[in-house]
Every structure is written in C-alpha cells, then in structure tokens.
Design a protein around this motif. Structure first.
Motif: not given
Length: 160
Positions: A68-70, A95-107
């Motif tokens: 799982l690569a980001v 860093l946009d905190p919401l985009l970071f949160q979405r990326s982590v949630d997706r992983v």
C-alpha cells in the motif's frame, strides 16, 4: 510543519520500521522486508543523479502489488500521476490535514480488506449437496446459486 512520521504516530496504527533519504536503500528495504504500507515523498533525493520518489513508487508497486503505497508531493500533477501507477492514495504539500486524513483512512481501509482476504483463504463452509454435505474453502467458491428451493417466507397475496 510536523514530519509525516510524527503525524502517522497519532493514529497508533502504524509501526514505522525505517525512514530513508536514499532511494536505493529504500528500494532494497521495501523489496526484501515484509512491509504493508509506505509513504513516499516524490521529490526526495537528487533527480539529476538518482531516481526520485516517483520512480521508487512505480518500481516497488510493480514488484509488490499488495504494498500500500502513498505518494505525497508538492506537485498536484505528480500526486495525480501516482494514482495511475500503483499508489492507493496521494496528497500534496503543503500538507492539507483533510487530504492527509483521507489518505490514511484509505490505507487503513484497504489494509483491512486485504487482511480479510488473507483470513478468508483459511475459512471453510459446509454445503449441502445431493450426495450429502461437503466442506469447501471460501477461497475456492466463485459463485453460489440456489435452485429448486421452496420459499419459506409467506408473502401477502394481492386480494382485490
């Protein structure tokens, strides 16, 4: 700005095994070790002399498709491109905190799905056949169809 590894620490879901500034070392590590997820900065290293993070992403995801690569990048184009070559998520810098949160949630979501898939390989189900009962591995089942079965539910009739 907080480093990505410090932000990931807030989730208590990631064990950071190692960080790298050198693409060659990171590539060797990712291919030799059991790693579930990797966060790659696209502009790490010196692109004039060595491959950059974008190359690393493409290289390791071809060889380890379940990794799982980001990718995170100052360039929106690079972040978007990463999704076409194997990244499960991408975000831009700053860093946009919401985009970071979405990326982590997706992983985390994809990791859970893959874990369920791995666990399902060992599960079985008991199926009644004409000849009796048969135990089947869930991973061997592609399709289930029920034939000639009587309905046990009673549907109201249309009285006119």
């Amino acid at each position: 700005m907080l480093e990505i590894e410090n932000l990931l620490g807030f989730y208590h879901k990631f064990d950071i095994l190692k960080t790298f500034d050198n693409i060659d070392e990171a590539s060797r590590f990712l291919l030799e070790e059991e790693v579930d997820a990797v966060f790659i900065r696209s502009d790490v290293g010196d692109p004039a002399h060595t491959p950059d993070g974008s190359f690393l992403l493409s290289y390791v995801t071809q060889r380890k498709p379940d990794l799982l690569a980001v990718l995170y990048s100052p360039s929106q184009n690079t972040a978007f491109w990463s999704l076409t070559v194997g990244a499960v998520a991408a975000f831009t810098l700053p860093l946009d905190p919401l985009l970071f949160q979405r990326s982590v949630d997706r992983v985390l979501y994809i990791y859970d799905l893959l874990q369920y898939k791995r666990d399902a390989r060992a599960r079985s189900i008991l199926v009644k056949t004409r000849d009796g009962y048969r135990m089947l591995q869930l991973s061997d089942i592609l399709f289930i169809e029920r034939r000639n079965a009587r309905s046990t539910s009673s549907a109201p009739t249309d009285a006119r």
